[in-house]
Design a protein around this motif. Sequence first.
Motif, mmCIF file in Angstrom:
data_model
loop_
_atom_site.group_PDB
_atom_site.id
_atom_site.type_symbol
_atom_site.label_atom_id
_atom_site.label_comp_id
_atom_site.label_asym_id
_atom_site.label_seq_id
_atom_site.Cartn_x
_atom_site.Cartn_y
_atom_site.Cartn_z
ATOM 1 N N GLU A 1 0.832 -1.210 0.000
ATOM 2 C CA GLU A 1 0.000 0.000 0.000
ATOM 3 C C GLU A 1 0.866 1.260 0.000
ATOM 4 O OE1 GLU A 1 -2.487 -0.529 3.452
ATOM 5 O OE2 GLU A 1 -3.018 -2.531 2.736
ATOM 6 N N VAL A 2 1.930 1.234 0.790
ATOM 7 C CA VAL A 2 2.853 2.375 0.836
ATOM 8 C C VAL A 2 3.504 2.565 -0.531
ATOM 9 C CG1 VAL A 2 5.000 3.249 1.853
ATOM 10 C CG2 VAL A 2 3.251 2.200 3.324
ATOM 11 N N LEU A 3 3.942 1.464 -1.125
ATOM 12 C CA LEU A 3 4.578 1.544 -2.442
ATOM 13 C C LEU A 3 3.613 2.121 -3.480
ATOM 14 C CD1 LEU A 3 7.017 0.981 -4.244
ATOM 15 C CD2 LEU A 3 6.107 -1.323 -4.597
ATOM 16 N N LYS A 4 2.381 1.642 -3.506
ATOM 17 C CA LYS A 4 1.379 2.175 -4.442
ATOM 18 C C LYS A 4 1.237 3.682 -4.265
ATOM 19 C CE LYS A 4 -1.705 -1.791 -4.950
ATOM 20 N NZ LYS A 4 -3.020 -2.346 -4.633
ATOM 21 N N ARG A 5 1.159 4.118 -3.023
ATOM 22 C CA ARG A 5 0.965 5.542 -2.752
ATOM 23 C C ARG A 5 2.139 6.379 -3.265
ATOM 24 N NH1 ARG A 5 -0.427 8.583 2.956
ATOM 25 N NH2 ARG A 5 -0.401 10.663 2.053
ATOM 26 N N THR A 6 3.365 5.812 -3.193
ATOM 27 C CA THR A 6 4.530 6.575 -3.642
ATOM 28 C C THR A 6 4.515 6.817 -5.150
ATOM 29 O OG1 THR A 6 5.991 4.655 -3.959
ATOM 30 C CG2 THR A 6 5.973 5.679 -1.767
ATOM 31 N N PHE A 7 3.811 5.964 -5.883
ATOM 32 C CA PHE A 7 3.691 6.193 -7.325
ATOM 33 C C PHE A 7 2.657 7.269 -7.635
ATOM 34 C CE2 PHE A 7 5.810 2.050 -7.649
ATOM 35 C CZ PHE A 7 6.741 2.339 -8.627
ATOM 36 N N ASP A 8 1.684 7.424 -6.745
ATOM 37 C CA ASP A 8 0.647 8.446 -6.936
ATOM 38 C C ASP A 8 1.064 9.805 -6.394
ATOM 39 O OD1 ASP A 8 -1.035 6.550 -8.097
ATOM 40 O OD2 ASP A 8 -1.902 5.992 -6.158
ATOM 41 N N ASP A 9 1.878 9.799 -5.347
ATOM 42 C CA ASP A 9 2.323 11.039 -4.702
ATOM 43 C C ASP A 9 3.844 10.985 -4.596
ATOM 44 O OD1 ASP A 9 2.993 13.140 -3.015
ATOM 45 O OD2 ASP A 9 1.543 12.620 -1.449
ATOM 46 N N ASN B 1 12.206 -1.608 -7.725
ATOM 47 C CA ASN B 1 11.544 -0.332 -7.466
ATOM 48 C C ASN B 1 12.310 0.814 -8.102
ATOM 49 O OD1 ASN B 1 10.872 2.173 -5.756
ATOM 50 N ND2 ASN B 1 9.260 0.727 -5.213
ATOM 51 N N LEU B 2 13.607 0.854 -7.898
ATOM 52 C CA LEU B 2 14.404 1.934 -8.474
ATOM 53 C C LEU B 2 14.396 1.851 -9.999
ATOM 54 C CD1 LEU B 2 16.084 4.414 -7.725
ATOM 55 C CD2 LEU B 2 18.109 2.970 -7.917
ATOM 56 N N MET B 3 14.453 0.643 -10.530
ATOM 57 C CA MET B 3 14.404 0.463 -11.972
ATOM 58 C C MET B 3 13.122 1.069 -12.552
ATOM 59 S SD MET B 3 14.709 -3.166 -13.888
ATOM 60 C CE MET B 3 14.845 -3.346 -15.636
ATOM 61 N N ARG C 1 10.229 5.333 -15.351
ATOM 62 C CA ARG C 1 9.133 6.308 -15.253
ATOM 63 C C ARG C 1 9.614 7.721 -15.590
ATOM 64 N NH1 ARG C 1 4.692 6.742 -10.647
ATOM 65 N NH2 ARG C 1 3.915 8.810 -11.119
ATOM 66 N N TYR C 2 10.839 8.033 -15.227
ATOM 67 C CA TYR C 2 11.374 9.348 -15.541
ATOM 68 C C TYR C 2 11.370 9.576 -17.056
ATOM 69 C CZ TYR C 2 14.544 13.254 -16.101
ATOM 70 O OH TYR C 2 15.093 14.459 -16.462
ATOM 71 N N PHE D 1 3.130 1.614 -10.728
ATOM 72 C CA PHE D 1 2.987 0.446 -9.864
ATOM 73 C C PHE D 1 2.685 -0.821 -10.666
ATOM 74 C CE2 PHE D 1 0.511 -2.486 -7.308
ATOM 75 C CZ PHE D 1 1.386 -2.696 -6.258
ATOM 76 N N GLY D 2 1.804 -0.718 -11.652
ATOM 77 C CA GLY D 2 1.453 -1.886 -12.460
ATOM 78 C C GLY D 2 2.646 -2.463 -13.187
ATOM 79 N N GLU D 3 3.467 -1.597 -13.756
ATOM 80 C CA GLU D 3 4.667 -2.051 -14.462
ATOM 81 C C GLU D 3 5.666 -2.658 -13.477
ATOM 82 O OE1 GLU D 3 2.236 0.053 -16.978
ATOM 83 O OE2 GLU D 3 3.043 0.829 -15.088
ATOM 84 N N TRP D 4 5.787 -2.054 -12.300
ATOM 85 C CA TRP D 4 6.658 -2.624 -11.268
ATOM 86 C C TRP D 4 6.210 -4.051 -10.947
ATOM 87 C CZ3 TRP D 4 4.961 -4.355 -6.519
ATOM 88 C CH2 TRP D 4 5.966 -4.855 -5.684
ATOM 89 N N SER D 5 4.903 -4.241 -10.783
ATOM 90 C CA SER D 5 4.391 -5.552 -10.377
ATOM 91 C C SER D 5 4.594 -6.623 -11.452
ATOM 92 C CB SER D 5 2.913 -5.460 -9.996
ATOM 93 O OG SER D 5 2.120 -5.203 -11.140
#
Length: 187
Positions: A90-98, A138-140, A145-146, A153-157
Amino acid sequence: MKTFLLVRHCEAEGQEVKASLTEQGIQQAQQLMDYLNKLSYPIDKIISSPYKRAVQTIEPYAKDPGLPLHIDTRLEERRLSGQPLFNWIEVLKRTFDDIDFKVDGGESTKEATARALELFKEVMNEKQKTTLFVTHGNLMTLILRYFDPKFGFGEWSRLTNPDVYQIDFQKKNVSITRLWNEQKPNW
């Protein structure tokens, strides 16, 4: 043209800094070496996260042509928190949104991306045409994303261990290709 290869480490025994590759991860590192040896262009430089699983992932390949393995802490995994989180997904998902969100002891998306991009900018000014970076999922994803905001998050998963992406820079154009998916390893 300049090319960056992003490699996510092979299967590991855990997430700790000193976590080793599993037996399957060791086999994957050999398959990765075979795959990289078949590329139609040479790799001029290798830079890896200092985490044991990242170094073990690329050591077989680096030894083959005798390329030095450069270690850089800016490729370390992104820290979500200073302590284990039961709700880390959940924390990881949030970091992609914010991109500014972080918990105590963790890095925001903005902070983790900035440290990786600092390294990329340095390498961009070097003479090598093709540089391979070994990092973590995650860093990848944040690096990808940059260059292409659709990565999240979807691509990370959907990343695999290992995984390989190619980023080509030609003048002001950037293209991203997932190489490992095309290879379709059998394990």
